[in-house]
Design an enzyme around this catalytic site. Sequence first.
Site, PDB file in Angstrom:
ATOM      1  N   CYS B  86      -3.932   3.083   4.741  1.00  0.00           N
ATOM      2  CA  CYS B  86      -3.662   2.146   3.589  1.00  0.00           C
ATOM      3  C   CYS B  86      -2.884   2.836   2.723  1.00  0.00           C
ATOM      4  CB  CYS B  86      -5.127   1.503   3.222  1.00  0.00           C
ATOM      5  SG  CYS B  86      -4.938   0.122   2.013  1.00  0.00           S
ATOM      6  N   HIS B 203      -8.088  -0.965   8.277  1.00  0.00           N
ATOM      7  CA  HIS B 203      -8.949   0.182   7.892  1.00  0.00           C
ATOM      8  C   HIS B 203      -9.600   0.200   9.138  1.00  0.00           C
ATOM      9  CE1 HIS B 203      -8.452   0.838   3.638  1.00  0.00           C
ATOM     10  NE2 HIS B 203      -8.042  -0.213   3.620  1.00  0.00           N
ATOM     11  N   GLU B 205     -11.900   2.696   9.538  1.00  0.00           N
ATOM     12  CA  GLU B 205     -13.345   3.055   9.193  1.00  0.00           C
ATOM     13  C   GLU B 205     -14.218   1.999   8.876  1.00  0.00           C
ATOM     14  OE1 GLU B 205     -10.616   2.999   7.581  1.00  0.00           O
ATOM     15  OE2 GLU B 205     -11.083   3.040   5.412  1.00  0.00           O
TER      16      GLU B 205
END
Lengths: 741, 230
Positions: B86, B203, B205
């Site tokens: 990002c 993302h 994560e």
Amino acid sequence: MSETSPEPRQITPDIIARHGLTGEEYAKILDILGREPNITELGIFSVMWSEHCSYKSSKKWLKTLPTEAPWVICGPGENAGIIDIGDGQAAIFKMESHNHPSFIEPYQGAATGVGGILRDVFTMGARPVANLNALRFGDPGHGKTRHLVAGVVAGIGGYGNCVGVPTVGGECTFHGAYNGNILVNAMTVGIADTDNIFYSQASGVGNAIVYVGSKTGRDGIHGATMASTEFNQDSEEKRPTVQVGDPFTEKLLIEACMELMATDAIVAIQDMGAAGLTSSSFEMASKGDLGVELDLDRVPQREEGMTAYEIMLSESQERMLMVLRPGAEDMARSVFEKWELDFAIIGVLTDTGRMVLTMGGERAADLPINPLAEASPEYDRPWTPTPASPPAAAIPPGDDGPPLESLKRLLGCPDLASKRWVWEQYDHMVMADTVHRPGGDAAVVRVHGTAKALAMTSDCTPRYCLADPVEGGRQAVAEAWRNLTAVGARPLAITDCMNFGNPEKPEIMGQFVGAIEGMRDACRALEFPVVSGNVSLYNETQGKAIPPTPTIGGVGLLEDLALAVNLAFAGEGQDLILIGETKGHLGQSLYLCQALGSETGPPPPVDLKAERGNGDFIRAMIGGGRITACHDIADGGLLVAVAEMALAGNIGARVTAPAATPDNRDPRLYAGWLFGEDQGRYLVTTTDGDSLLGEAGKAGVPAAKIGVTGGGAIELDGQRMTIDELRDANERWLPEYMAGP
Amino acid sequence: MKAAVIVFPGSNCDRDVKVALEQSIGGPVSMVWHRDTDLPPVDLIVIPGGFSYGDYLRSGAMGAHSPIMKEVAARARRGVPVLGICNGFQILTEAGLLPGVLMPNAGLKFVCKDVYLRIGQANTVFTRLYRPDQVIRLPIAHHDGNYFADAETCKALEDEGRIAMRYCSPDGEITEDANPNGSLGNIAGVLSANRTVLGLMPHPERLAEAALGGADGRAMFDGLVEALAA
């Protein structure tokens, strides 16, 4: 006040009036000081005694709300409320309004609302973990509404996304009564260790008073006073009193404060919110029974030539005031310098009990602290109870149409239409602990590093509150409790954001008193105390008040997040069970609003005993793994709840009306069953309906099987509508509206 | 395996990616402040998401000039894998470690939602546990994710197999409807020429654990650990 209009030397009646002080209040000032105040002192009195800071109209009634429970660590009176969530951890939360600024300048008004409530929470030592917001806009057809929605949503997102705190839930509804006065209520929930909570009470004569964060500018001067008056045609001119937010600085401030809070440097800390440096320094000293001396030349300033008056009344954002332990100054300075924030020792605590301000070597103000705080006015304003609503109007025969068409219309109406357009603009996943995202009954956020989770919700049904403030207040609390219960959480406490009109009008004051009464009943019956809150009065434009809107922010605890359920149908062929009694109450229902184009009748009554019984049963069944999906039945009634569960799970259902309302013979009864808004009800699914009905029978909880999940449509007594068609109706309205001219 | 996450003022996914990495590594990950000039010896460098410097000049523009970025670039040249997520992707393009730019979303609004992605290049340390053309689901959350590069660069990325993943429909079709931000060719992630630097807007994560509603991101971290732990 600005460079172009030099500050007056003489305090005239006009100046007193422009500071929102009454003649009586000014007489009290003369009495306290034993002399005339100078302009700076007058400004300080005016903000400290403003409705916004002093709660002068509401205090008497707020005191009657229950605020205690074994799990409450700190109730109202501090920056935010604190509850124990076990394992040495606490949840710290509060909701606050930013209505007037958001109407004048929607982006900055909403953004700084988020910034302010975040500071209330992290100033106490909690890392903010979630934001919510309750938004009330005017009629979608009103010329300003689209612009306000776009600005407010962008502002909330712009601030929260950058700060990196997920925005996980809230409300967004529309009503013509908010055309001239929208509501933007923002809530933050944070988590702290119970042995590392920070309060605002100053202590230690001689300790340094430290200013950190952004520099002080001329923005927001008199914001607190603006929030304490009605709007009129000139309100646009108040745009300069709206503060400007800087979420990047806020993020640095959070990290710097968290870093310093991990040491023992801080004695007391307070954010500079409404009334800025004035209220923060006053509050800290007043709570500690001390005095303060501030050298205003040392206050970091963004603009040149600022006066003492402007510095004390500025509402520049992202600023905090701290009292440090002696000797900790250098270490603290290095932390703030690392984060590239201003750090200035601007004064010292004294034992004089006075606030003494100096600037340019001259004494700019000298005020006694406790007399000023204690003498802050408290009014017992006259009030008249809200008259009972006449019975609901009947729907003319033939106007209601086939029920599934009514369902489709309801799912596409502004209040029930999907708010995806809103929450997709909010980062609702940053921090990587969001378990239930927006769109359900309550958001669920894991307590970082544990198997626990917090559930949170925001609720109020203004049309109920307008028809009957007592019942509406009761319902708002009960609905928050119900929404937390519906995900399996144990509801712990609430924060209240009380939005009302002009309290000087007895009928408005009556709405306030009524709502408090209803909330009080519900808080007691549900053991759901108020731990923090905010009052926003004078929500009127051209003499027209908003509906009474006591927004309730609720927080609950899930001991094991693996047991949480949501509203999505989880599989085919599961039994659909209705919990709670259905009488078919149509008064003030959305169905009636849609069919008649107006709101009539009394709101549905809340039976708090049944509410408690039904909710406790639901929670036990969720905890025991007996329920696969759960949804509270609220606006729009039972059929809307079925559809929302179907849309969320992308699985249909076959629903059969009970024998008591057969064959559409009595349309009124049938509509009441399908769309009535009787309270205290849940819709659940289970793989073993008979056993759940048995459990309900044992618990004395009304329960009935009303259908079974499966297929790609809602089927009702032989009629059918596909999920896709319903989804289209539900998803289409808001994006199309916002794309409009 | 040793990994470092670079923390800029305004980073806000630094902790999230640390948690996800530690889950796969089974040990600690170091956090390195942007103003540090020396980086410990590590096998992986992560530039996390967020709003470095508030994104006030242009997303990633200021972060790219932080002192630590010189060392990050030097390590990248030596072949140390660098992952930018990002805002990290934006910083890597601003720093010239990856080609192209990330412009404001075509819809001019911040957008946070799950998207489907088709893996374009599985032969990298980052994507080795995914299959070529596998469809995965990850969230995006950005205002400036609209990938653009000139025709020549795009052709090179295409020819050299440097498009790590593209936005797609749930069944893997690369369609305009599936493109959340207007990115050229639905590009969601690109690789350096030697495929050791990856920048992506989604993302991983945030969906690396079933409790959060999906774990498609976990394979990226598990794959890195497998490849780099030796």
